[in-house]
Design an enzyme around this catalytic site. Sequence first.
Site, PDB file in Angstrom:
ATOM      1  N   SER A 182     -56.166  19.728  30.097  1.00  0.00           N
ATOM      2  CA  SER A 182     -55.560  19.446  31.253  1.00  0.00           C
ATOM      3  C   SER A 182     -55.250  17.882  31.573  1.00  0.00           C
ATOM      4  O   SER A 182     -54.783  17.512  32.412  1.00  0.00           O
ATOM      5  CB  SER A 182     -56.509  20.002  32.329  1.00  0.00           C
ATOM      6  OG  SER A 182     -57.642  19.567  32.297  1.00  0.00           O
TER       7      SER A 182
ATOM      8  N   LYS B  58     -58.063  10.347  35.940  1.00  0.00           N
ATOM      9  CA  LYS B  58     -57.388  11.601  36.272  1.00  0.00           C
ATOM     10  C   LYS B  58     -57.711  11.976  37.589  1.00  0.00           C
ATOM     11  O   LYS B  58     -58.658  11.867  38.319  1.00  0.00           O
ATOM     12  CB  LYS B  58     -58.441  12.720  35.092  1.00  0.00           C
ATOM     13  CG  LYS B  58     -57.539  14.037  35.123  1.00  0.00           C
ATOM     14  CD  LYS B  58     -58.671  14.875  34.150  1.00  0.00           C
ATOM     15  CE  LYS B  58     -58.041  16.329  34.334  1.00  0.00           C
ATOM     16  NZ  LYS B  58     -58.507  17.354  33.344  1.00  0.00           N
TER      17      LYS B  58
ATOM     18  N   SER C 107     -60.196  19.520  27.501  1.00  0.00           N
ATOM     19  CA  SER C 107     -59.147  18.956  28.423  1.00  0.00           C
ATOM     20  C   SER C 107     -59.140  17.350  27.941  1.00  0.00           C
ATOM     21  O   SER C 107     -58.061  16.653  28.411  1.00  0.00           O
ATOM     22  CB  SER C 107     -59.409  18.883  29.917  1.00  0.00           C
ATOM     23  OG  SER C 107     -59.007  20.268  30.204  1.00  0.00           O
TER      24      SER C 107
END
Lengths: 470, 470
Positions: free
Chosen positions: B164, B89, B188
Amino acid sequence: MSSEPSLAGVGPFGGTSLAEVGARLRNREISAEELTEQALASAHLHNPSLNCFVTIDDEGALRAARQADRELEAGLDRGPLHGMPVGVKDMIATSGLRTTMGSRHFSDHVPVIDADVVTSLRQSGAVVLGKTQTHEFAYGPTSDRAATGPARNPHDTQRMTGGSSGGSGAAVAAGIVPVALGTDTGGSARVPAALCGTVGMRPTQGALPSRGAFPLSPTMDVVGPLAGSVADLAASWWALSAGSDLAGARLPRWKEWAARPPVEVAAVRIASVDSALTQRAGQRSRAAAGLALNALGQSGAASRVVGLPEIDQSARLYGLIQSGEAYAIHAQRVSEHPELFEPEVLERLTAASEVSGWEYVRALEERLKLRASVLERLTTTDILVMPTVPIEAPLVDQRELSGEGEWSGVREALLSMTLPWSLLGFPALSVPVPSTDSHLPDSVQLIAKPGQERLLMDVAAALESQLRAG
Amino acid sequence: MSSEPSLAGVGPFGGTSLAEVGARLRNREISAEELTEQALASAHLHNPSLNCFVTIDDEGALRAARQADRELEAGLDRGPLHGMPVGVKDMIATSGLRTTMGSRHFSDHVPVIDADVVTSLRQSGAVVLGKTQTHEFAYGPTSDRAATGPARNPHDTQRMTGGSSGGSGAAVAAGIVPVALGTDTGGSARVPAALCGTVGMRPTQGALPSRGAFPLSPTMDVVGPLAGSVADLAASWWALSAGSDLAGARLPRWKEWAARPPVEVAAVRIASVDSALTQRAGQRSRAAAGLALNALGQSGAASRVVGLPEIDQSARLYGLIQSGEAYAIHAQRVSEHPELFEPEVLERLTAASEVSGWEYVRALEERLKLRASVLERLTTTDILVMPTVPIEAPLVDQRELSGEGEWSGVREALLSMTLPWSLLGFPALSVPVPSTDSHLPDSVQLIAKPGQERLLMDVAAALESQLRAG
């Protein structure tokens, strides 16, 4: 300026010590009951002038004193506080004895438990004489905003005691009790010690249990003792910090604790603090710190100067953290019964409510960094020396200051030198320094690294002894 | 509603597993370099549709793959991730590889260090294929507000991935990589896992090192892996949690870890969660949780219902805590370069700045009480079952919801079921559940008590196996 006659040391513990009185007690020259009667009489006599007690517990104190006498009679000796009257700040819960926090919100509040620190005192044989005055909710260093009115300085009753443990400072300075409990968030034990001319210590953050002590700012609140001398402070520290081990504590254990030889001052690395903050201290405060450094030098300690620019940021961080935490504690009271607060306290709480969450979070982070940075600077330093307060005791209700230091007012000035060590969680104490040109006490603050209360008291004892000899 | 063709499982890791690919690698049927070439080709091919990568690191990945091949050749086997392409990420620092936080503030930011979790992956032989898309600063569960545009759901590219960690969810669901790192503050990792049909885990608060992972709300931030199956998730968890011991970790140590027999599901005390919150989940979400409970029952687990009214307060406390912490991190950027934020993110930050210090302090206290209360209710429960999300994947940019649950909008709905476990610091994971009436994945959330990741994965593996068999 005209001044009232001094009430310093007028009580039964004026000019004496726990050791001296303890010897008379154990010689049967006096009983704990007689001692307590003397202390009660002195409290009742002088409280109209000093307003140092919110509650005087004649009945409870005499009962405890008689118990102490019976125990001594039966050969049970609880150590240096056995049979000794003590004061307990009215922020600290006492079972069955009204505890008001200095506030109309708690005018009739009678706790069902003793705070853990009170339990420790009772286990050490202490006699709780009464509850000492506090600035309302301990939220102020002046002790002149409280439901029962201002505490007054025994050296000059027109002057404030400092606070928030003002009643404890006054009761000890007057010699009514040899020891009293205070609390210290930003300086609430050290400031009244300095202004009233007693010893007062803030222990390491978390060193003493907080149960039963009403919170102001939990990440900085500690209970701290005030006493007439460093030796008496050490005895009370032993009683408080022996903690739950104390169940079986008796005179032999105290003797063992006390028998440890004090640290040799010549082996202690001492430094005076230099920063923009300490440079703002007034001439008298700086002279007192200088006198203390000289005296320590005469005791064999070499000292140097440590620059600590970090502590110049302390007041800002302290304000943010204390505000967030204090309003969290009082929000409901403010919303439901604002009229019960002292107006100045309410005004401060309202301002405190305006600190943002993110500012609080950032202040916590900055505190950690500041602490690491200060610890790094103290790698080769054991004890710091700086003023406890930058000014002499102001008048009761005085808020404005002129001249030296350019403080925004009395409150800022009084807390300025003590709050850095509150913010950082270090132990610190205030010791009286002889005052040559005033009827008001002078003082100096000694600071140690976390966990070093014993070293701190050893150095303070050496200083006190040197100052008395000099 | 019309839908785009599905890109789920189109990549080289679609429909296979680390174990299967690892066997082919060790049989020399394929090299790590070839695997990485396939993954890179797939990433380049599908990224225009999915927007799951911010940066694809052809050169670095091939270099790492060739190194992995040389090591295997030389008899050095780092375990199940050896030679396997993974996504990281873009909130997590990668040395020498651009890391943008999904924000124009960091468009050209190239870290000089690897985050500790990336170090762990590399020590396990993983090949970092590229950086996966994130909602700007991880501050949103929709992954459609980012400097490089919205991530898109492989099952239907008109739909959002959730966030996210949206890029990680999409890259794993598309089969481009078998495993990708996400982060999880309020959900997330779990929310994109649920919406994209992968497995995704939030570990216990503090279980993995946070160094190098950009913060959002530090008391709730954790790094969490997403994977195509529970077995692959377990392999990545081993790589991440073996931590610094991993210096000497080799295949034998993995085999030892993996050889531990899984917990017998019949011995695990499972409960479904009942609260006003879970009752707000939509029909499909509740049906998926029911299906999972049935499947676990077929695996031998008896389940009951646990009432947890406490979690109904989670969203309020989560909001207060996250707001204070998030704005503390971004205050300077907001003041200096507000124009660089996505407008919606800036708007949320501005709202976050308005939380008071005292509200934050109170929320921290309430969180502690809530946690104690929930732990108390779970004395005889090991695993909780409830929906991961209460709705199916909304359209990209969709904000409003109608009908079931009466959510204030998409954001509130998406985080509603995951944030209680963020607030409380419990480990939780999302597992896909077969969807019978839609092209979009269904899912269920399993929750364990702190430190019980292994139990959580064992139960998830049993569930997955039962669902595949059923």
